[in-house]
Design an enzyme around this catalytic site. Structure first.
Site, PDB file in Angstrom:
ATOM      1  N   GLU B 174       0.618   8.282 -15.737  1.00 13.52           N
ATOM      2  CA  GLU B 174      -0.208   7.531 -14.773  1.00 13.52           C
ATOM      3  C   GLU B 174       0.492   7.444 -13.427  1.00 13.52           C
ATOM      4  O   GLU B 174       1.700   7.642 -13.328  1.00 13.52           O
ATOM      5  CB  GLU B 174      -0.523   6.133 -15.286  1.00 13.52           C
ATOM      6  N   GLU B 317       4.344   8.458 -14.782  1.00 11.91           N
ATOM      7  CA  GLU B 317       3.751   9.777 -14.450  1.00 11.91           C
ATOM      8  C   GLU B 317       3.595  10.672 -15.670  1.00 11.91           C
ATOM      9  O   GLU B 317       2.956  11.715 -15.591  1.00 11.91           O
ATOM     10  CB  GLU B 317       4.576  10.552 -13.404  1.00 11.91           C
TER      11      GLU B 317
END
Lengths: 346, 346
Positions: B174, B317
């Site tokens: 994310e 991420e």
């Protein structure tokens, strides 16, 4: 002794300037400062080792030392000594644990017979046999001081050769029935902790076997009275040829400024001996994982490094080093390939 | 709601027969039983997922959900909201943390704009924007229940598409300024622990910022009164669109019997929501690492899985998933490629 003395004299410090440059670069990358944690620490330490912030690994080698231990005749293991030669014989085929994982990560194996009791006829195994297994350490020294030095120097030579052939990341592994016993004995000499805390079941001892193993270690130390401030004395009296060879690998890599990875409990005992001989060798060491063997956490704390992986593994052979290699490569990639906050206009 | 309901209904149990077969095979390999620890557990769980002991990954995909959070206007972050769009815009070029590490391990990225406040013009970014960032949760729900369901369903669709295209190992990631605040709020609803224990500095808050963040989370929960036994209520009131989308990814992977890896704290919060919707989704989840965010260990314990890596990472991420992928591959290789004790004549 000359090669060992020369090797020790070559082991130096990290390059502070390169580490500062690496830190500046890491802090400039498109991420919150420090948010890649251990990867950033590894990238910085690699800069200190090589003197460059821009690193990569073109030849990864795992050096596996195989040897037998005379103490096995006391019944401290769940497998017989003969297994050392059998498993070592399978290693060049790439079908043991480390063979499979080394292939996955693109690492080459160097299998060294530094003291297997049986004959190994595989030409792919490097023959550096010092003796066909150590003596039973409950009755006297496992080996002579001279044999211990020769085993360390064999490890130095094998490692120097790998480095001369291009190895730029080295992993350590071992195979030797009885070598959690010798490693525990070394740890027991240096740690204040009781044998209950640092001696484990190895490959799978019963409760009774575990009690016997502790007693055997206690007796080995009592009989031999190894001197903690003389690491060659400790190594020769209650160590093993595999541990001696790997101590040589750690020292050789450090002397050539090549990063070298600690595997599990036995490899860690070898790293501890190397550090007792030359504390600066730590500058070149990385710790792959924390073994499930109970003394492992204690040993890693004494070495003063932090493991990357927590996988409850206790096979040895260098399996943890293989799995750590992509993490080490990740560290080199972030510093080389990530965009900067400046690119993002921050 | 129909897609979500259908997806939930498809999530089932592990194949016990295949897991038993895997255990027998693992115990037959040339190593002490259990000595490859977590690798063996992973190999066994993969057998339970696929119904085969012989697994491999031909297409590894990391799905990254990007979204903004209205609560950022309260000053709970060390970077402004605009950074979400900037970093997300760089992701398709492979120069952010996850891009670099995904390339290293041979994984493909799917970047999804599920709620970024700014406009993203990169054609490689999948546009599933539900709204341009959530509302400020200190003043009312972050989003409506209907929007939360749509975000979950967007995650399901993106993941189903990846699986239809051959993805057989999925990672989650994310990007969203403010998303440790929303994740901490979700954890606070479900955990008994105090905010002092579970709320951290995110990308790098000061002491003052950290106190404010705790107060904002306390107020968000007080204002919205999310109902713990209604995960969609929790998600919509104090969650985020990235968390909703990733919850969809976990559920879709589970419904298609594809292994899916949890990344860090935010991905873990999404996994927790998925588990509250369907506890059996855990059968398909793996935990990559334990984030340095203080609530991470608590969250992983609530999810009931064990992390493989301990790297002090907190970038998110999907960086932890990328690093875990070679470990998952290692698990498939040992069961397929290692020789057996019978080969050794034991």
């Amino acid at each position: 002794m000359k090669l060992l003395t020369e090797t020790l004299s070559l082991i130096g410090n990290l390059d502070e300037k390169a580490m500062n440059d690496a830190q500046l670069r890491l802090d400039s990358l498109m991420k919150p400062p420090g948010s890649l944690g251990r990867l950033e620490e590894i990238a910085k330490k690699l800069a200190g080792i090589t003197g460059r912030i821009d690193n990569s690994f073109s030849k990864k080698v795992i050096i596996v030392m195989a040897a037998d231990n005379g103490v096995v005749e006391e019944g401290v293991t769940s497998f017989p000594s003969a297994i050392t030669a059998v498993v070592t014989g399978f290693m060049p085929r790439g079908v043991t644990g480390v063979g499979v994982l080394a292939r996955l990560v693109g690492a080459e194996l160097r299998i060294v017979d530094i003291g297997v009791a049986g004959d190994l006829k595989e030409p792919a195994i490097i023959d550096r046999k010092i003796m066909p297994g150590t003596h039973n350490m409950t009755r006297g020294p496992a080996m002579s001081r001279e044999q211990a030095v020769r085993a360390i120097e064999a490890g130095i030579e094998v490692t120097d050769t790998a480095i001369a052939q291009g190895a730029d990341l080295i992993g350590t592994g071992e195979m030797g029935i009885g070598n959690t016993t010798t490693s525990s004995a070394i740890l027991h000499v240096y740690a204040e902790d009781s044998l209950e805390l640092i001696v484990g079941r190895g490959a799978g001892l019963s409760d009774e076997g575990l009690m016997k193993k502790r007693e055997i270690i206690r007796r080995s130390v009592e009989v031999n009275k190894p001197l903690g401030d003389d690491p060659l004395d400790v190594l020769s009296k209650v160590g093993g040829l595999d541990i001696a060879g790997l101590a040589g690998t750690f020292l050789a890599a450090a002397s050539r400024r090549i990063p070298v990875i600690i595997d599990g409990f036995i490899s860690g005992a070898a790293a501890l001996i190397a550090l007792k001989l030359k504390p600066e060798a730590r500058n070149f060491m990385f710790c792959s994982h924390v073994s499930a063997e109970p003394g492992a956490r204690k040993l890693i704390a004494m070495i003063g490094l932090k493991p990357m992986l927590d996988m409850d593994m206790r096979l040895g052979e260098g399996t943890g080093c293989a799995l750590a290699m992509p993490l080490m490569e990740g560290a080199t990639r972030i510093i080389r390939e990530m965009a900067t906050l400046a690119d993002a206009g921050c």
